[in-house]
Every structure is written in structure tokens, then in C-alpha cells.
Design a protein around this motif. Structure first.
Motif, mmCIF file in Angstrom:
data_model
loop_
_atom_site.group_PDB
_atom_site.id
_atom_site.type_symbol
_atom_site.label_atom_id
_atom_site.label_comp_id
_atom_site.label_asym_id
_atom_site.label_seq_id
_atom_site.Cartn_x
_atom_site.Cartn_y
_atom_site.Cartn_z
ATOM 1 N N ALA A 28 32.432 -34.673 83.645
ATOM 2 C CA ALA A 28 33.141 -33.357 83.486
ATOM 3 C C ALA A 28 32.756 -32.831 82.314
ATOM 4 N N LEU A 29 32.916 -33.284 80.678
ATOM 5 C CA LEU A 29 32.553 -33.000 79.883
ATOM 6 C C LEU A 29 31.498 -32.181 79.877
ATOM 7 N N MET A 30 30.051 -31.959 80.339
ATOM 8 C CA MET A 30 28.941 -31.239 81.027
ATOM 9 C C MET A 30 29.855 -30.377 81.455
ATOM 10 N N LEU A 31 30.436 -29.930 83.030
ATOM 11 C CA LEU A 31 30.376 -28.903 83.246
ATOM 12 C C LEU A 31 30.813 -28.346 82.167
ATOM 13 N N LEU A 32 32.269 -28.851 81.603
ATOM 14 C CA LEU A 32 32.708 -27.951 80.940
ATOM 15 C C LEU A 32 32.180 -27.099 79.483
ATOM 16 N N GLY A 33 31.029 -27.595 78.907
ATOM 17 C CA GLY A 33 30.790 -26.748 78.111
ATOM 18 C C GLY A 33 29.803 -26.131 79.071
ATOM 19 N N GLN A 34 28.539 -26.286 80.321
ATOM 20 C CA GLN A 34 28.451 -25.058 80.362
ATOM 21 C C GLN A 34 29.253 -23.852 81.208
#
Length: 671
Positions: free
Chosen positions: A341-347
Motif C-alpha cells: 500500500a505504501l509502495m502504491l501510494l508513493g508511486q
């Protein structure tokens, strides 16, 4: 194990190992499809401005970026617009061409008020009675003055060749050291919105902004975005605007001296249906912009020396590949949900804000594929994710089926204790096979809504699956509304025959209960037909390590399916072969003669379960059939009489019919 790891959790595989495993297991066809989707994703992430429909979204996003990052400006003191308004047309009673006397009077007064330069965005392309008066006004001008010029070759939608010739002649009459032609042509994108400086044809004089300032090199060849500015206050526009009527009257013109002196004066139309353009400002204002104001924005941009930077092609390619790589790596990641989820949000934040940041920093983001990035990312994520899920689902399907969904609990528990009991390589086993089919369900599915079909089918399959598991069977597969199950694998039990026989009858009864309990408005549902056979089959895993599917293959499966199909012409409910009956351990079977199944040459003795019949009735029928096979005519007469006393027994009537149409001791061919 660390304190933060849940008990029994397996460590996440390194990304490169997960990727290599997926490549090995997913198969060449899916890999090829995934590669094609990735290439499409790269193409869209790089060239989305050239892709229909997507380009519309790109333009809309660009307009939003430009307006959200543009500066709010005080009224510019260097430029003033003098316009023909709809009131001017009413007062002069001249609409087309615009009244030239009022223009001539305005020019004479402006020449006295000390304007820095004058640009007239009006095409003089046809004669009027006041032409000589206007020519005299131009010839008397001491202020640098520029009159609009265009050509049929570059602007054929608005001017014809004969009009161009008149315009050239008129320009020749007024041309002097202070009066010169200029280009006023604007370029629009495919959606007819003005966003960028136009390409300047060599056949035209300098563009208004360059002509009026005398610029020769600063903006020569600049075709990137126009810097549009929004007003700091709603009631004070970026450029002041005066009606030409005030400047044509010497008395009122004198009062405008402070607003004219030292300024660039732009003269043109501000009419409801003339020279109106859509610009990115419409996102904020909701209104169109007159062409004269577009030129005013370009003029001040040139005066301020503001040129948006260009993104190099290699930068666009690099970003497109980065987007695809991000989608791919995200799909391959098997990290915990919160990390993903953090990866998706960051991207999402990075790729969403990057275009705004670049525009804010003075980079031209026109042709930056911001929307294309999201589509490219989704394509990469979907393609690689689908491949990864295909591998994972294959493994999960077998684990799920082996541990309870398709196996009874006792077998699942035993396999958990001893996994070697589950032969994944395939082995020959003697099994009991049950094959069912719901009569008329295909026809029914065309008569009711799809969601009703799905609901009924799921409930029906769940019902029959529960029966199979209740009697200790293994669910092989569902084929539409058909259920295939077997007993004797992966673990065999002494009473598999009885379990299979009782399950076959229970599945028929469950089908009868199901057909009586359907929602209102659903047409009648047919009965469940069942076939039961015993024989050899190859049971195990088929498909390789990458696709684990536990199933049975062999002639016994086909025979059970053909027995199920034979129920329809024989008017029976459940049909079992002699091989299955002899191993069932039950005495509730009545014989129904011999038949030759479709596609087969060897006759099969068939039996039907009749739990409600007495042992004497079943034995009596068996005796009559044995005597009939020996060509005992009296036995056949007794059989006919027996059938006539059971008029509701369609299977028995069908037996009599078949015996009438076959030789004694023979077999009825179902064709």
C-alpha cells in the motif's frame, strides 16, 4: 523467527527468484501476451498525446496543470486593448466589415496620445466606402503601427484568394516606415484549443508579438506553450480593455491619455460570435477568450522573456520505461499488504505530482504523457500481476482442493499427516465414478437473467458438492451444471462402493429438492440425472509442477458420463453399470436390461436404484428378464403385465419397449 513475524509465516521470496519462477511456470503463450501488453504500455506511456481519446485526457490534464501553476497577476501596465464591442456594431449600424471610419478616427487620436506601438487585429480584405479615409489615417501615422495580414495559403478557412489580393493592395497603399503588416494567425490543437505559439510560415510577416516589439531573435522559432495569466482580482482583468468608441471621439480620447501613453495598444474585436477561442483558462473561468487577448498574453510573455523549457525525448522515454518498471515490480512484490500500500501510494504521489512540479518550475509539460503513465502502469501491473496470479492460483487451487474443498475431511486430515499419500505423479487406480447433469439447464439459462442463472447454479453445485463430501467422495470437476466425482482416490476405503452408490441416489434426491425450491418467476427446472460406474482410471496430478490439478482420466470417466446421458432416452433417474452394482454392497438395484452406449460397441448391463421397492419385487423383475433373455414368451407377457400395473413407472415401460425392439439376449443400441 523475529518477534514481529506471525507463527508459521514463510519468508518472502527475493524479487528476482519470484520473477524467475513466474517466467518458468507461466508458460510461453502467457509470456508472449504479457510481453505484448508491456510493449503497448510503453507505447502509451510515451506517445499518449498521439493516441485518440487518451490524448483528450492528456490535454485536459495539461490545462489543469497550467492553470493551477500559473501566476496570478496584477493588471499589466504595458498593454491596453481597444475593442469593437457589440454596442459598437449597434451604434455604427455596421457589422461586417467592421466600420473603418471609427477605426481611422481612433488611430488619429491614438497617434496624438503617445502610444508606444499599435497592432490592429482586423483583416481589411474587402472594400468599403470609408477605405480612402482609412488610408489617409494610416499615411499620417507617426506611431509604429501594424495591420493584420493573412493569406489563403495559410488560412484558407477564413480568406479567399480574391480577398487576399485586396488585402495585399491595401497593405501596399498604407505601407511606410511606420506602418507595416503583421501575422495574427493562431494554431489550435485537435480539440480547437489554443495552447502554444503558432508555427510561423516564412510566407507571412512576423507574428503580432514579435512585430510590435521589433524582436528578431528572442522568440524566433519558439512554438512551445503560451504563458496564460489569471487576474489577481476578479474585477480587475490582466489587460485593461477600452471600447473603440471612446478613442474615436477626440473629447473622450483625451481623457484616456494616461491609459495610452507609453503602452502597446492592441485593436480588435470583442464580439460574441467572432474571433473567440478556447484556451486553458476556460478550466478556471469557464469562458472563451478573444484572439486579441491571446496575442496580449503572448506579447507580455515575450516582453518578460519567459520561455518554457523543453523535456528531451530521452527523458520521455526514460520516464515511460520507469513507469512500466514500477508497475512490473509492484505486481511482482509479495511484501506485506501495508508495504505494498505504501509502495502504491508513493508511486501515485510521485507520478501525479511530477508533471505539476515540472510545469511549476517552468518546463513545458505539453506532450508530457501524464495520463499515459497511469495507463502504462496499469497495463504493466495487470499483465505481470495476471501472470503471477496465474501461477499462484494454480498452486492455491490444488492446495485448496486437496485440503478440504474437494476432498472429505478425513482424507484431507490423513494427507496432512502423510502428504505422500497424495500421488501427484499419476497412478492407475480402480475407482467409482459419478457423473451428474441437470436436465434442461442450458435452455433455462437463456430464459432468465444472468445473475439469476449464476445464483441458481452456485446453489445447485454447492448442494451436490455437499452430498459428495458427506459420502466421502472426491470432487473432480464442475462442467457447467455437471458434477464429476469419484471414490477410491487419493485414498481408497473398503466401503467406497456403497458410499458412491448412496451418494448417486442422494444427489438425485438433492436435485429434486432443489428444483422444488426456486425463486418465483423461474421456469420449471428439470431433474438431476446420474451415472455411476466402476473401472480403472489414471488418477493424480496432470499439468506439471506449475499447474497442479488433481483429477482422473480414463475410460471409466467416459462410461459414467454416457450412463448419465442414457437416463434421458431410458426415462430413468440414476443408472449404474453392473461392475459398480456388484461392488456397491447394496441390494436396492433392479436390472433394466442391456444397452449399447453411444460411441461404444460392447453392451453394458444397467441397473437402477429403487430403495422403495421390496426385495421380492426386485427379484421378480430379475427373474422375468432372465427368462426373456432365454426367449420365454410367457415371461415377456408377465413383464408386460407387471409394467401395466405400474403405469407411473416410465423406466419399466421403456424396458418393455426396448425388449420389443431387440432380439432375446441382445442389446438395445442407443446410437
Amino acid at each position: 523467527m523475529s518477534e514481529g513475524d506471525p507463527a508459521g509465516a514463510e519468508p518472502a521470496q527475493p524479487l528476482q527468484q519470484r520473477a524467475a519462477r513466474i517466467v518458468r511456470q507461466v508458460g510461453a503463450p502467457r509470456l508472449l501476451v504479457s510481453a505484448i501488453v508491456l510493449l503497448i504500455g510503453v507505447f502509451i506511456a510515451r506517445f499518449s498525446w498521439q493516441v485518440p481519446l487518451i490524448s483528450d485526457a492528456e490535454r485536459a490534464l495539461y490545462d489543469i496543470r497550467l492553470m493551477l501553476t500559473t501566476s496570478r497577476a496584477q493588471q499589466d501596465p504595458r498593454v491596453v486593448m481597444i475593442t469593437y464591442t457589440d454596442d459598437t456594431l449597434i451604434n455604427t449600424q455596421v457589422r461586417s466589415p467592421l466600420d473603418r471610419r471609427i477605426l481611422a478616427d481612433a488611430l488619429k487620436n491614438l497617434d496624438k496620445l503617445g502610444a508606444k506601438a499599435i497592432a490592429i487585429d482586423i483583416i481589411v480584405d474587402q472594400p468599403t466606402p470609408n477605405d480612402d479615409y482609412l488610408v489617409d489615417a494610416f499615411r499620417s501615422m507617426k506611431t509604429p503601427t501594424y495591420l493584420a495580414f493573412t493569406s489563403a495559403a495559410t488560412n484558407g478557412r477564413f480568406i479567399e484568394q480574391r480577398q487576399e489580393e485586396f488585402l495585399r493592395d491595401f497593405q501596399a497603399k498604407i505601407r511606410s516606415s511606420t506602418v507595416k503588416p503583421m501575422s495574427i494567425e493562431l494554431d489550435t490543437d485537435r480539440d480547437r484549443v489554443v495552447r502554444a505559439w503558432p508555427v510561423q510560415p516564412k510566407t507571412l510577416p512576423p507574428l503580432l508579438a514579435r512585430a510590435i516589439t521589433g524582436a528578431q531573435d528572442n522568440f524566433d522559432g519558439y512554438t512551445r506553450s503560451i504563458r496564460f495569466r489569471l487576474p489577481l482580482y476578479d474585477d480587475r482583468p490582466v489587460f485593461s480593455k477600452l471600447p473603440i468608441d471612446l478613442l474615436a471621439n477626440p473629447d473622450t480620447a483625451a481623457l484616456m491619455a494616461d491609459q495610452i501613453k507609453g503602452r502597446y495598444v492592441l485593436i480588435g474585436g470583442d464580439l460574441l460570435d467572432l474571433d473567440q477561442f478556447e484556451t486553458p483558462m476556460k478550466v478556471i473561468t469557464g469562458d472563451t477568450t478573444i484572439g486579441l487577448e491571446v496575442h496580449a498574453h503572448m506579447l507580455t510573455q515575450l516582453l518578460d522573456g519567459v520561455q518554457y523549457g523543453r523535456i528531451p525525448r530521452w527523458g520521455l522515454w526514460l520516464t515511460a520505461l520507469l513507469v512500466i518498471l514500477a508497475g512490473t515490480l509492484t505486481a511482482l512484490s509479495d511484501a506485506r499488504a501495508w508495504k505494498v500500500a505504501l509502495m502504491l501510494l508513493g508511486q501515485a504521489v510521485f507520478f501525479s505530482l511530477l508533471p505539476f512540479y515540472l510545469q511549476w518550475q517552468g518546463t513545458d509539460t505539453r506532450f508530457l504523457p501524464a495520463f499515459g503513465w497511469s495507463i502504462g502502469w496499469l497495463l504493466a501491473y495487470s499483465a505481470i500481476g495476471a501472470a503471477a496470479r496465474a501461477v499462484g492460483s494454480q498452486q492455491r487451487r490444488f492446495a485448496q482442493s486437496a485440503l478440504g474443498k474437494y476432498l472429505p475431511r478425513d482424507i484431507a486430515s490423513e494427507i496432512m499427516r502423510d502428504p505422500d499419500r497424495l500421488a501427484l505423479h499419476g497412478e492407475k487406480r480402480e475407482i467409482f465414478v459419478v457423473f451428474t447433469d441437470l436436465e434442461g439447464f442450458t435452455k433455462l439459462s437463456h430464459a432468465i437473467p444472468p445473475e439469476t442463472v449464476a445464483s441458481l447454479l452456485n446453489r445447485y453445485l454447492d448442494t451436490l458438492s455437499d452430498v459428495v463430501l458427506k459420502y466421502g467422495g472426491t470432487i473432480d470437476k464442475f462442467v457447467g451444471d455437471a458434477v464429476v466425482a469419484f471414490w477410491g482416490a487419493p485414498i481408497s476405503r473398503p466401503d467406497d462402493g456403497e458410499r458412491a452408490a448412496r451418494a448417486a441416489w442422494a444427489m438425485y434426491e438433492a436435485g429434486e429438492a432443489f428444483r422444488k425450491d426456486v425463486p418465483e418467476g423461474v421456469p420449471p427446472i428439470g431433474r438431476t440425472r446420474v451415472g455411476l460406474h466402476w473401472g480403472e482410471a489414471i488418477v493424480g496430478n496432470f499439468g506439471g509442477e506449475g499447474r497442479i490439478q488433481y483429477t482422473a482420466l480414463g475410460d471409466s470417466m467416459n462410461t459414467a458420463a454416457r450412463l448419465e446421458s442414457a437416463n434421458k432416452p431410458l426415462n430413468t433417474k440414476v443408472l449404474a453399470s453392473k461392475a459398480a452394482v456388484e461392488r456397491s454392497g447394496l441390494d436396492w438395484w433392479r436390472p433394466l436390461g442391456r444397452i449399447t452406449l453411444r460411441g461404444r460397441a460392447t453392451p453394458v448391463e444397467i441397473f437402477e436404484p429403487v430403495p422403495e421397492a421390496t426385495a421380492e419385487e426386485r427379484a421378480y423383475l430379475a427373474m422375468l428378464l432372465k427368462r426373456t433373455d432365454q426367449n420365454d414368451s410367457k415371461a415377456f407377457e408377465e413383464l408386460e403385465k407387471f409394467a401395466s400395473t405400474n403405469v407411473r413407472d416410465a423406466a419399466l415401460a421403456n424396458l418393455v419397449y426396448r425388449l420389443q425392439h431387440m432380439e432375446p439376449g441382445g442389446s438395445y443400441d442407443l446410437g
